[in-house]
Design a protein around this motif. Structure first.
Motif, mmCIF file in Angstrom:
data_model
loop_
_atom_site.group_PDB
_atom_site.id
_atom_site.type_symbol
_atom_site.label_atom_id
_atom_site.label_comp_id
_atom_site.label_asym_id
_atom_site.label_seq_id
_atom_site.Cartn_x
_atom_site.Cartn_y
_atom_site.Cartn_z
ATOM 1 N N ILE A 26 22.065 -11.534 -15.378
ATOM 2 C CA ILE A 26 21.752 -11.344 -13.962
ATOM 3 C C ILE A 26 21.573 -12.669 -13.223
ATOM 4 O O ILE A 26 21.686 -12.717 -11.995
ATOM 5 N N ASP A 27 21.336 -13.746 -13.941
ATOM 6 C CA ASP A 27 21.105 -15.031 -13.290
ATOM 7 C C ASP A 27 22.339 -15.514 -12.536
ATOM 8 O O ASP A 27 22.233 -16.037 -11.426
ATOM 9 N N GLY A 28 23.532 -15.323 -13.120
ATOM 10 C CA GLY A 28 24.766 -15.774 -12.466
ATOM 11 C C GLY A 28 25.015 -15.094 -11.129
ATOM 12 O O GLY A 28 25.220 -15.766 -10.110
ATOM 13 N N PRO A 29 25.004 -13.736 -11.055
ATOM 14 C CA PRO A 29 25.182 -13.083 -9.751
ATOM 15 C C PRO A 29 24.109 -13.427 -8.726
ATOM 16 O O PRO A 29 24.391 -13.506 -7.531
ATOM 17 N N ILE A 30 22.870 -13.644 -9.175
ATOM 18 C CA ILE A 30 21.806 -14.006 -8.233
ATOM 19 C C ILE A 30 22.104 -15.357 -7.589
ATOM 20 O O ILE A 30 21.983 -15.532 -6.373
ATOM 21 N N LYS A 31 22.504 -16.336 -8.406
ATOM 22 C CA LYS A 31 22.821 -17.653 -7.862
ATOM 23 C C LYS A 31 24.053 -17.593 -6.965
ATOM 24 O O LYS A 31 24.104 -18.210 -5.899
ATOM 25 N N ALA A 32 25.075 -16.844 -7.393
ATOM 26 C CA ALA A 32 26.285 -16.723 -6.578
ATOM 27 C C ALA A 32 25.984 -16.033 -5.253
ATOM 28 O O ALA A 32 26.547 -16.398 -4.205
ATOM 29 N N TYR A 33 25.113 -15.038 -5.262
ATOM 30 C CA TYR A 33 24.676 -14.352 -4.045
ATOM 31 C C TYR A 33 24.047 -15.352 -3.081
ATOM 32 O O TYR A 33 24.353 -15.378 -1.877
ATOM 33 N N LEU A 34 23.169 -16.207 -3.600
ATOM 34 C CA LEU A 34 22.539 -17.231 -2.763
ATOM 35 C C LEU A 34 23.576 -18.171 -2.166
ATOM 36 O O LEU A 34 23.537 -18.491 -0.973
ATOM 37 N N PHE A 35 24.528 -18.609 -2.981
ATOM 38 C CA PHE A 35 25.536 -19.557 -2.505
ATOM 39 C C PHE A 35 26.461 -18.920 -1.469
ATOM 40 O O PHE A 35 26.920 -19.592 -0.549
ATOM 41 N N ASP A 36 26.738 -17.621 -1.617
ATOM 42 C CA ASP A 36 27.648 -16.953 -0.692
ATOM 43 C C ASP A 36 27.099 -16.866 0.723
ATOM 44 O O ASP A 36 27.845 -16.962 1.699
ATOM 45 N N VAL A 37 25.798 -16.626 0.842
ATOM 46 C CA VAL A 37 25.222 -16.248 2.144
ATOM 47 C C VAL A 37 24.418 -17.366 2.800
ATOM 48 O O VAL A 37 23.812 -17.138 3.844
ATOM 49 N N CYS A 38 24.415 -18.562 2.208
ATOM 50 C CA CYS A 38 23.580 -19.644 2.731
ATOM 51 C C CYS A 38 24.400 -20.896 2.998
ATOM 52 O O CYS A 38 25.397 -21.164 2.324
ATOM 53 N N SER A 39 23.959 -21.668 3.988
ATOM 54 C CA SER A 39 24.518 -22.991 4.216
ATOM 55 C C SER A 39 24.073 -23.921 3.092
ATOM 56 O O SER A 39 23.214 -23.556 2.270
ATOM 57 N N HIS A 40 24.634 -25.118 3.063
ATOM 58 C CA HIS A 40 24.313 -26.019 1.954
ATOM 59 C C HIS A 40 22.829 -26.366 1.920
ATOM 60 O O HIS A 40 22.207 -26.402 0.857
ATOM 61 N N GLN A 41 22.229 -26.622 3.093
ATOM 62 C CA GLN A 41 20.803 -26.935 3.123
ATOM 63 C C GLN A 41 19.971 -25.759 2.634
ATOM 64 O O GLN A 41 18.979 -25.931 1.902
ATOM 65 N N ASP A 42 20.366 -24.550 3.025
ATOM 66 C CA ASP A 42 19.622 -23.372 2.588
ATOM 67 C C ASP A 42 19.821 -23.084 1.110
ATOM 68 O O ASP A 42 18.957 -22.489 0.466
ATOM 69 N N LYS A 43 20.960 -23.483 0.554
ATOM 70 C CA LYS A 43 21.150 -23.342 -0.890
ATOM 71 C C LYS A 43 20.111 -24.177 -1.635
ATOM 72 O O LYS A 43 19.511 -23.708 -2.621
ATOM 73 N N GLU A 44 19.900 -25.398 -1.188
ATOM 74 C CA GLU A 44 18.913 -26.264 -1.835
ATOM 75 C C GLU A 44 17.509 -25.695 -1.676
ATOM 76 O O GLU A 44 16.719 -25.687 -2.623
ATOM 77 N N ARG A 45 17.189 -25.200 -0.463
ATOM 78 C CA ARG A 45 15.881 -24.582 -0.240
ATOM 79 C C ARG A 45 15.733 -23.333 -1.101
ATOM 80 O O ARG A 45 14.667 -23.082 -1.688
ATOM 81 N N GLN A 49 32.724 -19.054 -6.830
ATOM 82 C CA GLN A 49 31.353 -19.477 -7.110
ATOM 83 C C GLN A 49 30.710 -18.597 -8.175
ATOM 84 O O GLN A 49 29.923 -19.076 -8.996
ATOM 85 N N GLY A 50 31.020 -17.289 -8.148
ATOM 86 C CA GLY A 50 30.458 -16.405 -9.167
ATOM 87 C C GLY A 50 30.886 -16.798 -10.558
ATOM 88 O O GLY A 50 30.088 -16.811 -11.499
ATOM 89 N N LEU A 51 32.166 -17.152 -10.712
ATOM 90 C CA LEU A 51 32.678 -17.535 -12.018
ATOM 91 C C LEU A 51 32.090 -18.871 -12.470
ATOM 92 O O LEU A 51 31.731 -19.047 -13.639
ATOM 93 N N ASP A 52 31.972 -19.823 -11.559
ATOM 94 C CA ASP A 52 31.413 -21.120 -11.933
ATOM 95 C C ASP A 52 29.944 -21.008 -12.332
ATOM 96 O O ASP A 52 29.500 -21.652 -13.283
ATOM 97 N N CYS A 53 29.182 -20.186 -11.600
ATOM 98 C CA CYS A 53 27.786 -19.951 -11.980
ATOM 99 C C CYS A 53 27.713 -19.252 -13.340
ATOM 100 O O CYS A 53 26.837 -19.561 -14.159
ATOM 101 N N ALA A 54 28.628 -18.312 -13.573
ATOM 102 C CA ALA A 54 28.644 -17.608 -14.857
ATOM 103 C C ALA A 54 29.000 -18.550 -15.999
ATOM 104 O O ALA A 54 28.413 -18.484 -17.086
ATOM 105 N N ALA A 55 29.975 -19.450 -15.766
ATOM 106 C CA ALA A 55 30.347 -20.411 -16.806
ATOM 107 C C ALA A 55 29.173 -21.317 -17.158
ATOM 108 O O ALA A 55 28.944 -21.647 -18.328
#
Length: 523
Positions: A159-178, A465-471
C-alpha cells in the motif's frame, strides 16, 4: 521542507495550450489540513505494524506454530511483494476508474489489511468455536494464523507505493515535499501509539473481559484506527480520472482550448470532439491489455531504468537491509545481550523472566525510535536548507551506523535507549529522502518535456510515478528477503545475537559511501 522555491503556486487550471505551445498545468497548492488528512493513511498503517510487531510472535507461539515454519511466514510475504509490487504500480498508472487511479488500489489493500488482522488475531478463537477435534483445531489455527500474517504483511507493504504515487499525482512539487514531511511525522506517531498500546496490561481491565482476550482488544483498536484513518485519507484530495485527463491532454493536432477559461482541479472539462473520442479509444485499448502492458512496463522499469533510478533503488535496498537487520532482532538483543537473559530456559526460571524484562525494555526502545522519527521530521525540515538532500541522506545512514555500532560494542541499558534515537533518524530518512528524489527526478523530466514541447513523454518511456514508487518500495521486500535468509545463518555461525547489530552498522556505513558517490541529486 525546502525545495525548488521558484515554482509558482497555481490554484486553478488554466488552458492547457496557449499561443499554440504546450503548457503543463501545475496542481493547485494544497492546504495543510488536506495534506494532514492524506498522511493519516501512514498513521493507520504504522499503528497496525506496531501492533503486529508486538503481538504476532505471541500469537504464533500460542497456536503452536513449529519453529521450522517461522521462515516461511516471514519470507513468503516479501517474496510475493517483490514479484508483484511493480505490476500493481504499473496497473495503477493505467487505471481508468472514475474515482481516480490510486484510490481504488488503496481501498482494496486496506480491506486486505483488515482481513489479515482479523485472521491472525481472531483465527484461533474462530477455529475453536467451529472445530471440535483437537488435532484438526491445531492445524486449522496454524494455517489461518499464517495466512493472516502473510496477507497483512503483503497488503501493508504494497500500500505504500500507491499512497506515495497518489500524493505525487495531486500535488505540486512544494506540496510533495510538505506531504512527505507529514507522512514521516504521522508514521512516527502511529508507530509510537501502537507500541504504547501494546505495552498496556489489559488482563485486569473491563474491556478485555468484554471482548474476550487481549488479542481481540488489539484487533478492536487496530481495525477502528485503520478504518478511520483510511476513510480520512481517501477523502483528503480528489483525483482527476485518467480518462478525463487523457481527453484534455493537448497535442499538436488538438484544437486549442480558450485561453481565458479556468477550471477547478478535479473537474477538467471534457472535449467533445473526434480528438477526445480517439483518446477514449486508445484508453479502452490500453484497458484491454493491462496485464500485458504491466509486465512490459515492469520489465522496462526494472531492467532498463535510467542509471540514477537504479542507484537510488540500490541505496534504498542497502538502507532497509541495515535498518531491518537491527529492528527485527532488537528486542531479542536486549533480552539476551543487554539483560543477559535466556529465552530457552524454563518459563518460570529467573533467566527467562530476565529475558522477558529485556524484551519489554526493547519495546520501549522501539517506541523511542518512533517518537524521535516524528520529532526529527521537524529537524529535517530545518536542516534541508543547510545540508540539502545529499547531506540528509548521508547523515541518516551515518548516525544509524554509528549508533548501532556503539550499541553492539558497548551493551548497556541506558546508552542503548539513548542511541535508539538514531533508529528514528534512519527511519525518517528512509521514508522521505528517496521519495523526495523520485519527485525531483520526475520534475526534471517534466521540465525537459516542457522545453521540447512533448506532451506524451511518459507513454514513450513506459514509466509512471506509480511504477517508480513501486520499484523503490520493492527494495524493502528484497531487503526483508535478504535479512530473513542471511541473519539467521550469521547468528548461528557467530553463536551470539550481537552479530546482528554489528552487521547493521557495517551495512549502514557502506550505505554512507554509496549515497555520496552514486546517487544523483538535483538542486
Amino acid at each position: 521542507m525546502g525545495g525548488n522555491g521558484g515554482q509558482p503556486s497555481v490554484h486553478t487550471y488554466k488552458s492547457l495550450v496557449e499561443d499554440g505551445a504546450v503548457c503543463f498545468a501545475e496542481p493547485p497548492k494544497r492546504p495543510t489540513g488536506r495534506l494532514v488528512m492524506h498522511s493519516m493513511a501512514m498513521f493507520g498503517r504504522e499503528f497496525c505494524y506496531a501492533v503486529e510487531a508486538a503481538y504476532v510472535t505471541p500469537v504464533l507461539l500460542s497456536v503452536g506454530l513449529p519453529k521450522r515454519l517461522y521462515s516461511v511466514v516471514w519470507l513468503l510475504s516479501p517474496v510475493l511483494g517483490f514479484l508483484l509490487q511493480p505490476v500493481v504500480g504499473s496497473a495503477s498508472d493505467h487505471c481508468q476508474a472514475r474515482w481516480g487511479r490510486r484510490r481504488p488500489y488503496i481501498l482494496t489493500l486496506c480491506v486486505l489489511m483488515l482481513l489479515g488482522m482479523a485472521l491472525y488475531l481472531n483465527g484461533d478463537v474462530v477455529v475453536s468455536a467451529l472445530v471440535a477435534d483437537s488435532r484438526k483445531k491445531v492445524i486449522w489455527a496454524i494455517s489461518i494464523t499464517m495466512i493472516g500474517v502473510v496477507l497483512f504483511d503483503f497488503a501493508a507493504d504494497f500500500i505504500d507505493g500507491p499512497i506515495k504515487a497518489y500524493l505525487f499525482d495531486v500535488c505540486s512539487h512544494q506540496d510533495k515535499e510538505r506531504g512527505l514531511h507529514y507522512h514521516a511525522l504521522f508514521t512516527g506517531f502511529g508507530g509510537a501509539l501502537g507500541y504504547l498500546l501494546g505495552s498496556i496490561d489489559w488482563a485486569h481491565l473491563e474491556l478485555r473481559r468484554v471482548l474476550g482476550t487481549e488479542f481481540q482488544v488489539m484487533f478492536f483498536f487496530s481495525s477502528l484506527v485503520l478504518t478511520l484513518c483510511f476513510i480520512i485519507h481517501l477523502c483528503s484530495i480528489p483525483e482527476s480520472p485518467l480518462r478525463d485527463a487523457a481527453m484534455d491532454m493537448p497535442t499538436q493536432q488538438a484544437p486549442l482550448l480558450p485561453s481565458d477559461r479556468m477550471f477547478e482541479y478535479g473537474s477538467i472539462k471534457k472535449v467533445k470532439n473526434s480528438y477526445g473520442n480517439s483518446k477514449l479509444l486508445v484508453l479502452r485499448e490500453k484497458g484491454k491489455n493491462t496485464a500485458e502492458q504491466s509486465r512490459r512496463t515492469m520489465l522496462k522499469a526494472l531492467v532498463s531504468m535510467p542509471s540514477h533510478y537504479r542507484y537510488l533503488c540500490i541505496s534504498h535496498f542497502i538502507g532497509w537491509t541495515a535498518f531491518l537487520s537491527n529492528m527485527l532482532f532488537f528486542t531479542d538483543y536486549m533480552g539476551q545481550i543487554v539483560y543477559h537473559g535466556d529465552p530457552y530456559s524454563a518459563h518460570n526460571s529467573t533467566e527467562f523472566l530476565i529475558y522477558q524484562r529485556g524484551v519489554e525494555v526493547g519495546c520501549w526502545g522501539l517506541c523511542i525510535n518512533s517518537m524521535f522519527s516524528s520529532l526529527y521530521s521537524y529537524f529535517q525540515k530545518a536542516l534541508l536548507s543547510y545540508l540539502g538532500l545529499k547531506g540528509l541522506y548521508f547523515v541518516g545512514y551515518l548516525l544509524f551506523g554509528l549508533g548501532t555500532g556503539f550499541i553492539g560494542l558497548f551493551p548497556n541499558v541506558y546508552s542503548t535507549l539513548v542511541l535508539c534515537t538514531s533508529f528514528g533518524v534512519m527511519s525518517n530518512t528512509l521514508y522521505t529522502v528517496p521519495f523526495n528524489l523520485i519527485a525531483k527526478y520526475h520534475q526534471e523530466e517534466k521540465e525537459e518535456q516542457r522545453q521540447q514541447s512533448l506532451g506524451e513523454g511518459s507513454d514513450d518511456s513506459g514509466r509512471g510515478q506509480g511504477l517508480d514508487c513501486a520499484a523503490l518500495t520493492c527494495m524493502v521486500q528484497l531487503a526483508q528477503i535478504m535479512v530473513g535468509c542471511g541473519l539467521g545463518f550469521l547468528v548461528n555461525l557467530a553463536g551470539s545475537v550481537s552479530v546482528v547489530v554489528i552487521t547493521a552498522s557495517v551495512v549502514a556505513l557502506i550505505g554512507c559511501c554509496f549515497v555520496v558517490l552514486f546517487v544523483k541529486y538535483i538542486n
